[in-house]
Design a protein around this motif. Structure first.
Motif, PDB file in Angstrom:
ATOM      1  N   ALA A 219      38.613  28.718  40.764  1.00 35.24           N
ATOM      2  CA  ALA A 219      37.687  30.560  40.422  1.00 35.24           C
ATOM      3  C   ALA A 219      36.231  30.658  40.163  1.00 35.24           C
ATOM      4  O   ALA A 219      35.481  29.603  39.868  1.00 35.24           O
ATOM      5  CB  ALA A 219      39.159  30.877  39.648  1.00 35.24           C
ATOM      6  N   TRP A 220      36.067  31.843  39.721  1.00 38.87           N
ATOM      7  CA  TRP A 220      34.356  31.881  39.464  1.00 38.87           C
ATOM      8  C   TRP A 220      35.046  32.820  38.630  1.00 38.87           C
ATOM      9  O   TRP A 220      35.865  33.491  38.296  1.00 38.87           O
ATOM     10  CB  TRP A 220      33.590  32.970  40.585  1.00 38.87           C
ATOM     11  N   PHE A 221      34.017  32.595  37.271  1.00 33.98           N
ATOM     12  CA  PHE A 221      34.066  33.615  35.519  1.00 33.98           C
ATOM     13  C   PHE A 221      32.354  33.754  36.096  1.00 33.98           C
ATOM     14  O   PHE A 221      31.720  33.252  36.027  1.00 33.98           O
ATOM     15  CB  PHE A 221      34.712  32.561  34.865  1.00 33.98           C
ATOM     16  N   ARG A 222      32.906  34.951  34.916  1.00 34.70           N
ATOM     17  CA  ARG A 222      31.433  35.364  34.937  1.00 34.70           C
ATOM     18  C   ARG A 222      31.083  35.545  33.332  1.00 34.70           C
ATOM     19  O   ARG A 222      32.488  35.494  32.638  1.00 34.70           O
ATOM     20  CB  ARG A 222      29.970  36.379  35.090  1.00 34.70           C
TER      21      ARG A 222
ATOM     22  N   ARG B 202      33.829  35.349  28.231  1.00 39.29           N
ATOM     23  CA  ARG B 202      34.189  35.883  29.652  1.00 39.29           C
ATOM     24  C   ARG B 202      35.234  36.138  30.990  1.00 39.29           C
ATOM     25  O   ARG B 202      36.307  36.653  30.344  1.00 39.29           O
ATOM     26  CB  ARG B 202      34.451  33.618  30.282  1.00 39.29           C
ATOM     27  N   GLU B 203      34.615  36.753  32.398  1.00 35.44           N
ATOM     28  CA  GLU B 203      35.577  37.483  32.566  1.00 35.44           C
ATOM     29  C   GLU B 203      35.676  37.260  34.052  1.00 35.44           C
ATOM     30  O   GLU B 203      35.091  36.203  34.494  1.00 35.44           O
ATOM     31  CB  GLU B 203      34.522  38.674  33.287  1.00 35.44           C
ATOM     32  N   GLY B 204      36.843  36.893  34.757  1.00 36.13           N
ATOM     33  CA  GLY B 204      37.238  36.413  35.516  1.00 36.13           C
ATOM     34  C   GLY B 204      36.708  36.954  36.952  1.00 36.13           C
ATOM     35  O   GLY B 204      36.824  37.874  36.787  1.00 36.13           O
ATOM     36  N   VAL B 205      36.736  36.726  37.782  1.00 40.93           N
ATOM     37  CA  VAL B 205      35.820  37.001  39.080  1.00 40.93           C
ATOM     38  C   VAL B 205      36.431  36.722  40.035  1.00 40.93           C
ATOM     39  O   VAL B 205      37.029  38.450  41.073  1.00 40.93           O
ATOM     40  CB  VAL B 205      33.983  36.839  39.447  1.00 40.93           C
ATOM     41  N   ALA B 206      36.729  35.906  40.534  1.00 38.73           N
ATOM     42  CA  ALA B 206      37.306  35.993  41.661  1.00 38.73           C
ATOM     43  C   ALA B 206      38.528  34.418  41.871  1.00 38.73           C
ATOM     44  O   ALA B 206      37.817  33.411  41.632  1.00 38.73           O
ATOM     45  CB  ALA B 206      36.551  35.601  43.191  1.00 38.73           C
ATOM     46  N   THR B 207      39.711  34.380  42.285  1.00 37.11           N
ATOM     47  CA  THR B 207      40.195  33.379  42.806  1.00 37.11           C
ATOM     48  C   THR B 207      40.768  32.169  43.842  1.00 37.11           C
ATOM     49  O   THR B 207      40.569  33.413  44.641  1.00 37.11           O
ATOM     50  CB  THR B 207      41.708  33.008  41.615  1.00 37.11           C
TER      51      THR B 207
ATOM     52  N   TYR C 132      40.807  39.109  43.487  1.00 32.94           N
ATOM     53  CA  TYR C 132      39.705  39.435  42.666  1.00 32.94           C
ATOM     54  C   TYR C 132      39.539  40.608  41.996  1.00 32.94           C
ATOM     55  O   TYR C 132      40.997  40.951  41.704  1.00 32.94           O
ATOM     56  CB  TYR C 132      38.747  40.460  44.431  1.00 32.94           C
ATOM     57  N   SER C 133      38.873  40.312  41.063  1.00 33.53           N
ATOM     58  CA  SER C 133      38.391  41.399  40.351  1.00 33.53           C
ATOM     59  C   SER C 133      38.610  42.952  39.815  1.00 33.53           C
ATOM     60  O   SER C 133      37.821  42.579  41.362  1.00 33.53           O
ATOM     61  CB  SER C 133      38.316  41.001  38.924  1.00 33.53           C
ATOM     62  N   ASP C 134      39.065  43.991  39.937  1.00 37.01           N
ATOM     63  CA  ASP C 134      38.830  45.531  40.584  1.00 37.01           C
ATOM     64  C   ASP C 134      37.248  45.405  40.612  1.00 37.01           C
ATOM     65  O   ASP C 134      36.081  45.683  41.475  1.00 37.01           O
ATOM     66  CB  ASP C 134      39.468  45.933  39.413  1.00 37.01           C
ATOM     67  N   SER C 135      36.347  45.369  39.075  1.00 37.23           N
ATOM     68  CA  SER C 135      34.813  45.279  39.735  1.00 37.23           C
ATOM     69  C   SER C 135      34.246  44.913  40.461  1.00 37.23           C
ATOM     70  O   SER C 135      33.751  45.500  40.826  1.00 37.23           O
ATOM     71  CB  SER C 135      33.915  44.203  38.177  1.00 37.23           C
ATOM     72  N   VAL C 136      34.671  43.147  40.981  1.00 39.13           N
ATOM     73  CA  VAL C 136      33.688  43.005  42.301  1.00 39.13           C
ATOM     74  C   VAL C 136      34.169  43.077  43.850  1.00 39.13           C
ATOM     75  O   VAL C 136      33.877  42.837  44.781  1.00 39.13           O
ATOM     76  CB  VAL C 136      33.249  41.469  41.805  1.00 39.13           C
TER      77      VAL C 136
ATOM     78  N   CYS D 106      48.006  30.899  40.561  1.00 38.46           N
ATOM     79  CA  CYS D 106      46.610  31.398  40.957  1.00 38.46           C
ATOM     80  C   CYS D 106      45.903  32.528  41.362  1.00 38.46           C
ATOM     81  O   CYS D 106      45.047  32.604  41.495  1.00 38.46           O
ATOM     82  CB  CYS D 106      46.225  30.648  42.633  1.00 38.46           C
ATOM     83  N   SER D 107      47.122  33.265  41.463  1.00 44.62           N
ATOM     84  CA  SER D 107      46.632  35.002  41.037  1.00 44.62           C
ATOM     85  C   SER D 107      46.775  35.644  39.739  1.00 44.62           C
ATOM     86  O   SER D 107      46.649  37.142  39.776  1.00 44.62           O
ATOM     87  CB  SER D 107      47.994  35.455  41.705  1.00 44.62           C
ATOM     88  N   ASP D 108      45.795  34.870  38.596  1.00 52.66           N
ATOM     89  CA  ASP D 108      44.950  35.533  37.568  1.00 52.66           C
ATOM     90  C   ASP D 108      44.062  34.370  36.734  1.00 52.66           C
ATOM     91  O   ASP D 108      44.129  33.264  37.870  1.00 52.66           O
ATOM     92  CB  ASP D 108      47.036  35.397  36.589  1.00 52.66           C
ATOM     93  N   PHE D 109      43.111  34.912  36.102  1.00 51.89           N
ATOM     94  CA  PHE D 109      42.571  33.964  35.835  1.00 51.89           C
ATOM     95  C   PHE D 109      42.891  32.976  34.151  1.00 51.89           C
ATOM     96  O   PHE D 109      41.596  32.431  33.566  1.00 51.89           O
ATOM     97  CB  PHE D 109      41.337  34.805  34.725  1.00 51.89           C
ATOM     98  N   ALA D 110      43.881  33.008  34.141  1.00 48.15           N
ATOM     99  CA  ALA D 110      44.938  32.392  33.087  1.00 48.15           C
ATOM    100  C   ALA D 110      44.769  30.242  33.114  1.00 48.15           C
ATOM    101  O   ALA D 110      44.708  30.145  34.437  1.00 48.15           O
ATOM    102  CB  ALA D 110      46.322  33.046  32.334  1.00 48.15           C
TER     103      ALA D 110
END
Length: 124
Positions: A35-38, A45-50, A60-64, A105-109
């Motif tokens: 994954a990518w976080f930022r 820290r915010e999850g971006v994509a996995t 993907y997060s809704d923001s990207v 793999c469908s979340d950022f936890a």
């Protein structure tokens, strides 16, 4: 020993594109979610994509969503984040991360392996 090393950050004007990379080593790549976080200073820290290298499935997060694309090559040893239509609010330190696939793999936890980060700055 799991190692994740990011590269490719930099500065770009709003509306531009940038790609960041992550090289992984030390584990069975097909059995790990990546994954990518930022993170911006002072914020969580915010999850971006996995992505799950075993199937290529992405989340993907809704923001990207619609602007960023996560991908992997070489059976997951190299991870990319292609960022298009960048906005000033995308400015952050971007981190590569990994977790064993039994977490899903469908979340950022539950990501427990991290790179050192690469800075992305978008100017208006």
């Amino acid at each position: 020993q799991v190692q994740l090393v990011e590269s490719g950050g930099g500065s770009v004007q709003a509306g531009g594109s940038l790609r960041v990379s992550c090289t992984a080593s030390g584990y069975t790549y097909s059995r790990y979610c990546m994954a990518w976080f930022r993170q911006v200073p002072g914020k969580e820290r915010e999850g971006v994509a996995t992505i799950y290298p075993g199937t290529g499935r992405m989340f993907y997060s809704d923001s990207v969503k619609g602007r960023f694309t996560i991908s992997q090559v070489n059976a997951g040893t190299t991870l990319y984040l292609q960022m298009n239509s960048l906005k000033p609010e995308d400015t952050a330190m971007y981190y590569c991360a990994a977790k064993p696939d039994w977490y899903g793999c469908s979340d950022f936890a539950n990501f427990n392996y991290w790179g050192q980060g690469t800075q992305v700055t978008v100017s208006s």
